[in-house]
Design a protein around this motif. Structure first.
Motif, mmCIF file in Angstrom:
data_model
loop_
_atom_site.group_PDB
_atom_site.id
_atom_site.type_symbol
_atom_site.label_atom_id
_atom_site.label_comp_id
_atom_site.label_asym_id
_atom_site.label_seq_id
_atom_site.Cartn_x
_atom_site.Cartn_y
_atom_site.Cartn_z
ATOM 1 N N PRO A 1 0.566 -1.514 0.133
ATOM 2 C CA PRO A 1 0.141 0.572 0.191
ATOM 3 C C PRO A 1 0.889 1.538 -0.297
ATOM 4 O O PRO A 1 1.309 1.616 0.963
ATOM 5 N N VAL A 2 1.029 1.656 -1.316
ATOM 6 C CA VAL A 2 2.027 3.494 -1.350
ATOM 7 C C VAL A 2 1.035 5.033 -1.130
ATOM 8 O O VAL A 2 0.361 4.788 -2.176
ATOM 9 N N PHE A 3 1.691 4.881 -0.229
ATOM 10 C CA PHE A 3 1.508 6.758 -0.638
ATOM 11 C C PHE A 3 2.640 8.171 -1.105
ATOM 12 O O PHE A 3 3.467 7.633 -0.435
ATOM 13 N N ASP A 4 2.295 8.804 -2.507
ATOM 14 C CA ASP A 4 3.693 9.454 -3.116
ATOM 15 C C ASP A 4 3.310 10.729 -2.544
ATOM 16 O O ASP A 4 4.016 11.650 -2.952
ATOM 17 N N GLY A 5 2.632 11.021 -1.875
ATOM 18 C CA GLY A 5 1.771 12.678 -1.376
ATOM 19 C C GLY A 5 1.138 13.334 -2.125
ATOM 20 O O GLY A 5 0.119 13.861 -1.623
ATOM 21 N N TRP A 6 0.642 12.465 -3.046
ATOM 22 C CA TRP A 6 -0.894 12.966 -4.699
ATOM 23 C C TRP A 6 -1.784 12.091 -4.446
ATOM 24 O O TRP A 6 -2.787 12.167 -4.075
ATOM 25 N N THR A 7 -1.378 10.708 -4.594
ATOM 26 C CA THR A 7 -2.112 10.008 -5.227
ATOM 27 C C THR A 7 -1.292 8.054 -3.817
ATOM 28 O O THR A 7 -0.654 7.800 -3.199
ATOM 29 N N ARG A 8 -2.422 7.463 -3.722
ATOM 30 C CA ARG A 8 -2.800 6.718 -3.312
ATOM 31 C C ARG A 8 -2.405 5.597 -4.070
ATOM 32 O O ARG A 8 -3.708 5.518 -4.758
ATOM 33 N N PHE A 9 -2.276 4.027 -3.547
ATOM 34 C CA PHE A 9 -2.496 2.918 -4.652
ATOM 35 C C PHE A 9 -1.447 1.760 -4.189
ATOM 36 O O PHE A 9 -1.052 1.769 -3.452
ATOM 37 N N ASP A 10 -1.878 0.660 -4.620
ATOM 38 C CA ASP A 10 -1.256 -0.178 -4.122
ATOM 39 C C ASP A 10 -0.665 -0.781 -5.749
ATOM 40 O O ASP A 10 -1.082 -1.196 -6.417
ATOM 41 N N ILE A 11 0.711 -1.780 -5.230
ATOM 42 C CA ILE A 11 1.309 -2.754 -5.981
ATOM 43 C C ILE A 11 0.916 -3.903 -5.439
ATOM 44 O O ILE A 11 1.657 -4.869 -4.680
ATOM 45 N N GLN A 12 0.431 -5.042 -6.017
ATOM 46 C CA GLN A 12 -0.301 -6.023 -5.620
ATOM 47 C C GLN A 12 0.532 -7.092 -6.203
ATOM 48 O O GLN A 12 0.672 -7.931 -7.461
ATOM 49 N N LEU A 13 2.218 -8.193 -6.199
ATOM 50 C CA LEU A 13 2.655 -8.165 -6.248
ATOM 51 C C LEU A 13 2.253 -10.467 -5.691
ATOM 52 O O LEU A 13 1.220 -10.650 -4.750
ATOM 53 N N SER A 14 2.424 -11.240 -7.514
ATOM 54 C CA SER A 14 2.002 -12.118 -7.129
ATOM 55 C C SER A 14 3.713 -13.189 -7.792
ATOM 56 O O SER A 14 4.739 -12.875 -8.640
ATOM 57 N N PHE A 15 3.888 -14.640 -6.588
ATOM 58 C CA PHE A 15 4.893 -14.455 -8.199
ATOM 59 C C PHE A 15 5.171 -15.879 -8.779
ATOM 60 O O PHE A 15 3.983 -16.592 -9.731
ATOM 61 N N LYS A 16 6.289 -15.655 -10.010
ATOM 62 C CA LYS A 16 6.240 -16.327 -11.271
ATOM 63 C C LYS A 16 7.908 -16.848 -11.221
ATOM 64 O O LYS A 16 7.414 -18.571 -11.927
ATOM 65 N N GLU A 17 8.740 -16.599 -10.721
ATOM 66 C CA GLU A 17 10.027 -17.392 -11.016
ATOM 67 C C GLU A 17 10.974 -17.295 -10.099
ATOM 68 O O GLU A 17 11.167 -16.365 -9.289
ATOM 69 N N THR A 18 12.457 -17.904 -9.750
ATOM 70 C CA THR A 18 13.277 -17.830 -9.383
ATOM 71 C C THR A 18 14.545 -17.631 -10.931
ATOM 72 O O THR A 18 13.777 -18.763 -11.965
ATOM 73 N N ARG A 19 15.040 -16.778 -10.356
ATOM 74 C CA ARG A 19 16.523 -16.731 -11.470
ATOM 75 C C ARG A 19 18.025 -16.480 -11.297
ATOM 76 O O ARG A 19 17.533 -16.234 -9.840
ATOM 77 N N GLU A 20 18.872 -16.663 -12.314
ATOM 78 C CA GLU A 20 20.268 -16.189 -11.750
ATOM 79 C C GLU A 20 20.401 -15.269 -12.321
ATOM 80 O O GLU A 20 20.540 -15.197 -13.425
ATOM 81 N N VAL A 21 21.355 -14.504 -11.418
ATOM 82 C CA VAL A 21 21.806 -12.985 -12.226
ATOM 83 C C VAL A 21 23.462 -13.795 -11.644
ATOM 84 O O VAL A 21 23.557 -13.626 -10.614
ATOM 85 N N SER A 22 24.116 -12.821 -12.404
ATOM 86 C CA SER A 22 25.790 -12.859 -12.564
ATOM 87 C C SER A 22 26.323 -11.218 -13.431
ATOM 88 O O SER A 22 25.865 -11.033 -14.089
ATOM 89 N N GLY A 23 27.310 -11.350 -12.884
ATOM 90 C CA GLY A 23 28.532 -10.118 -13.242
ATOM 91 C C GLY A 23 28.307 -8.290 -13.614
ATOM 92 O O GLY A 23 28.651 -8.172 -14.159
ATOM 93 N N ARG A 24 27.064 -8.099 -12.106
ATOM 94 C CA ARG A 24 27.031 -7.037 -11.989
ATOM 95 C C ARG A 24 27.463 -6.287 -10.064
ATOM 96 O O ARG A 24 26.544 -5.277 -10.199
ATOM 97 N N GLY A 25 27.872 -7.530 -9.822
ATOM 98 C CA GLY A 25 28.362 -6.951 -8.551
ATOM 99 C C GLY A 25 27.815 -7.998 -7.408
ATOM 100 O O GLY A 25 27.827 -8.095 -5.905
ATOM 101 N N TYR A 26 26.712 -8.815 -8.263
ATOM 102 C CA TYR A 26 25.848 -10.003 -7.499
ATOM 103 C C TYR A 26 25.883 -10.832 -8.239
ATOM 104 O O TYR A 26 24.921 -10.698 -9.136
ATOM 105 N N ASP A 27 26.606 -11.541 -7.614
ATOM 106 C CA ASP A 27 25.886 -13.453 -8.317
ATOM 107 C C ASP A 27 25.967 -14.479 -7.710
ATOM 108 O O ASP A 27 25.189 -14.802 -6.160
ATOM 109 N N GLY A 28 23.887 -14.655 -7.893
ATOM 110 C CA GLY A 28 22.889 -15.538 -7.181
ATOM 111 C C GLY A 28 21.551 -15.226 -7.812
ATOM 112 O O GLY A 28 21.442 -14.598 -9.184
#
Length: 276
Positions: free
Chosen positions: A173-200
């Motif tokens: 639930p987010v309020f930015d000072g002007w508007t109130r909105f929700d960001i609804q998250l849901s699981f999609k998948e897991t991935r592996e990333v590397s090469g930008r300062g984080y590997d995992g």
């Protein structure tokens, strides 16, 4: 007003992406620094920076945005935001938030004080012009809400579940000072990333933007955002019990908007020298 709305959303997106302070001398401090590329349809339009300090169960976050690449041809605006608060179990409990930016020769400013999971006070400029269609933001809309930067931090349990479906099973639930909105998250998948300062591994969440108040429901921009399929990748940078944004994608009328880490730096297992 379209530029006004776009500027506010930029701070809410990456955005949408970052009890009491542990008072012992052994409080562990984790510091995370990041550079993010902002592209539309594959073209670089801006750069972002992230600075995050986690000390015990307290956090302090700071982001900056400025034009880059082709974006310098259309905008000279820049800005930044700061937030601080506490992580209480699986919840983020912000205490303060400020945002200041300048674009199209206009200044934008937000200052929020927060407590117990609510917005206590808000000072913003400029104010919306009166409009009968706009859904009024009431005191109730400021209850159980948080600022956009604090919403980017995702506390999780340590272990396999931390990067599984449970990480995405939440509504922000987010309020930015002007508007109130929700960001609804849901699981999609897991991935592996590397090469930008984080590997995992990263957890990939689908995201939906849900307007609540402060909006005009009939506008094309609101309809487009509400119907868009967004995506957010989160990584356990520095601490396994807190995830931070690695990549965010939002469909726009001119192409896919992507905010993605280009360089990450972390310093963990440090001790708070000032507390000794």
């Amino acid at each position: 007003m379209s530029g006004f709305r776009s500027k506010r959303r930029l701070f809410a997106v990456p955005a949408i992406a970052f009890t009491l302070l542990a008072g012992t001398a052994e409080a562990q401090t984790n510091r995370i620094g990041g550079l993010y590329d902002i592209t539309v349809a594959g073209l670089t339009i801006g750069r972002g920076t992230l600075s995050l300090v986690l000390q015990g169960n307290a956090y302090s976050a700071k982001v900056g945005l400025e034009p880059a690449g082709i974006g310098t041809l259309f905008s000279t605006g820049k800005g930044g935001a700061e937030a601080a608060g506490w992580l209480v179990g699986s919840k983020v409990m912000p205490s303060r938030y400020t945002m200041a930016s300048r674009a199209a020769n206009r200044d934008f400013y937000v200052s929020l004080t927060q407590g117990s999971g609510h917005i206590r006070s808000a000072d913003v400029a400029p104010q919306f012009k009166p409009n009968k269609e706009r859904i009024e933001v009431t005191k109730q809309h400021r209850q159980n809400a948080m600022d956009p930067l604090s919403a980017a931090l995702v506390p999780v349990s340590v272990g396999k579940d931390g990067l599984g479906p449970a990480a995405c099973k939440r509504k922000l639930p987010v309020f930015d000072g002007w508007t109130r909105f929700d960001i609804q998250l849901s699981f999609k998948e897991t991935r592996e990333v590397s090469g930008r300062g984080y590997d995992g591994p990263v957890v990939v969440c689908s995201a939906k933007w849900i307007p609540v108040a402060g909006h005009r429901p009939s506008t094309d921009s609101v309809k487009h955002m509400a119907s868009s399929d967004m995506e957010a990748w989160f990584a356990p940078m520095g601490r396994k019990d807190v995830l931070v944004p690695y990549r965010i994608t939002i469909p726009t009328r001119t192409g896919q908007l992507v905010v993605e880490a280009s360089k990450l730096r972390l310093s963990d297992n440090e001790r708070d020298q000032a507390a000794r």
